[in-house]
Write an enzyme that holds these catalytic residues in place. Structure first.
Site, mmCIF file in Angstrom:
data_model
loop_
_atom_site.group_PDB
_atom_site.id
_atom_site.type_symbol
_atom_site.label_atom_id
_atom_site.label_comp_id
_atom_site.label_asym_id
_atom_site.label_seq_id
_atom_site.Cartn_x
_atom_site.Cartn_y
_atom_site.Cartn_z
ATOM 1 N N GLU A 137 30.936 -36.973 -10.879
ATOM 2 C CA GLU A 137 31.398 -35.917 -11.774
ATOM 3 C C GLU A 137 32.421 -34.998 -11.109
ATOM 4 O O GLU A 137 33.217 -34.356 -11.794
ATOM 5 C CB GLU A 137 30.212 -35.102 -12.287
ATOM 6 C CG GLU A 137 29.338 -35.858 -13.276
ATOM 7 C CD GLU A 137 28.267 -34.973 -13.876
ATOM 8 O OE1 GLU A 137 28.117 -33.822 -13.420
ATOM 9 O OE2 GLU A 137 27.582 -35.433 -14.803
ATOM 10 N N ALA A 181 29.098 -36.202 -22.084
ATOM 11 C CA ALA A 181 27.809 -36.757 -22.502
ATOM 12 C C ALA A 181 26.792 -36.550 -21.396
ATOM 13 O O ALA A 181 27.152 -36.294 -20.241
ATOM 14 C CB ALA A 181 27.937 -38.246 -22.822
ATOM 15 N N GLU A 203 30.396 -30.532 -18.048
ATOM 16 C CA GLU A 203 31.389 -31.575 -17.772
ATOM 17 C C GLU A 203 32.810 -31.169 -18.127
ATOM 18 O O GLU A 203 33.760 -31.747 -17.589
ATOM 19 C CB GLU A 203 31.014 -32.868 -18.515
ATOM 20 C CG GLU A 203 29.738 -33.507 -18.015
ATOM 21 C CD GLU A 203 29.596 -34.952 -18.449
ATOM 22 O OE1 GLU A 203 30.393 -35.414 -19.302
ATOM 23 O OE2 GLU A 203 28.685 -35.634 -17.932
#
Length: 222
Positions: A154, A85, A106
């Site tokens: 991340e 997302a 991602e």
């Protein structure tokens, strides 16, 4: 009597008397507004978070497994199982293009087939954040030389392919807390019943996103 026909949320702007930004941040602001529910009614004051909106992606492979990512979220001091997302923070970017960008960044994946799975407001009592969740299929990997370099939280992301029914069980048993992930796997489980034929196309209108209407303009709204 029980309702026998479909129903839907509706746009319902109310008379706006004043609007002031009381906090400005790098991603979102906090706005204080005075409004009335009816013309001439009692003035009410509410603070809320403005937000660019976001997209999320439930990637599904040919085996019917869904991709979950594990990521640290500092406000809740937990690592959460989520779905890819990201913010709609690129000016003028198409919603589905933004979703494809986030899936690549991602999860190092691209998808050939896109549908809208569901649309949400994540916390409509305190934020205008609108979220569109896509179902992405026809999955392939981004070539290693073209992959995005992830940083900060991340950089810790790990990914796992999970059977959809296992993900649904985790949601129902309270073992998965991300609202986008929970909504996505439950919606996908229902949509699977008719082979996903009832889902909207990727370019379906999204009038609930603030960029698609003028009710967020400053000044009285009627």
């Amino acid at each position: 009597m029980a309702r026998t026909e479909g129903f839907a949320d509706e746009q319902s702007p109310r008379p706006l008397l004043a609007s002031e930004t009381v906090y400005s941040g790098p991603v979102w602001d906090v706005v204080k507004e005075k409004f009335t529910l009816t013309d001439g009614g009692e003035p009410l004051v509410r603070d809320y978070i403005t937000h660019p909106g976001a997209v999320a992606i439930l990637a599904m492979n040919d085996a019917g497994q869904v991709l979950l990512i594990n990521q640290y979220r500092h406000p809740v001091r937990m690592t959460l199982w989520e779905i890819p997302a990201g913010l709609l923070d690129v000016e003028g970017e198409d919603f589905q293009v933004g979703a494809a960008r986030e899936l690549a960044e991602e999860a190092d994946l691209v998808a050939a087939e896109w549908q809208v799975l569901t649309d949400l407001f994540l916390s409509p009592g305190s934020s205008r954040e609108a979220l569109r969740i896509y179902l992405a299929r026809g999955i392939s990997e981004v070539p290693e030389a073209e992959r995005h370099i992830r940083t900060h939280e991340e950089a810790e992301i790990t990914v796992e392919w999970v059977d959809l029914d296992v993900a649904v069980e985790a949601a129902l048993q309270g073992r998965m807390h991300s609202p986008s992930a929970v909504a996505a796997v439950l919606a996908a489980a229902v949509a699977r019943g008719n082979g996903f034929r009832g889902l909207r196309p990727a370019n379906a209108p999204w009038p609930e996103h603030h960029s698609q209407h003028s009710t967020w303009a400053n000044g009285p709204v009627r």
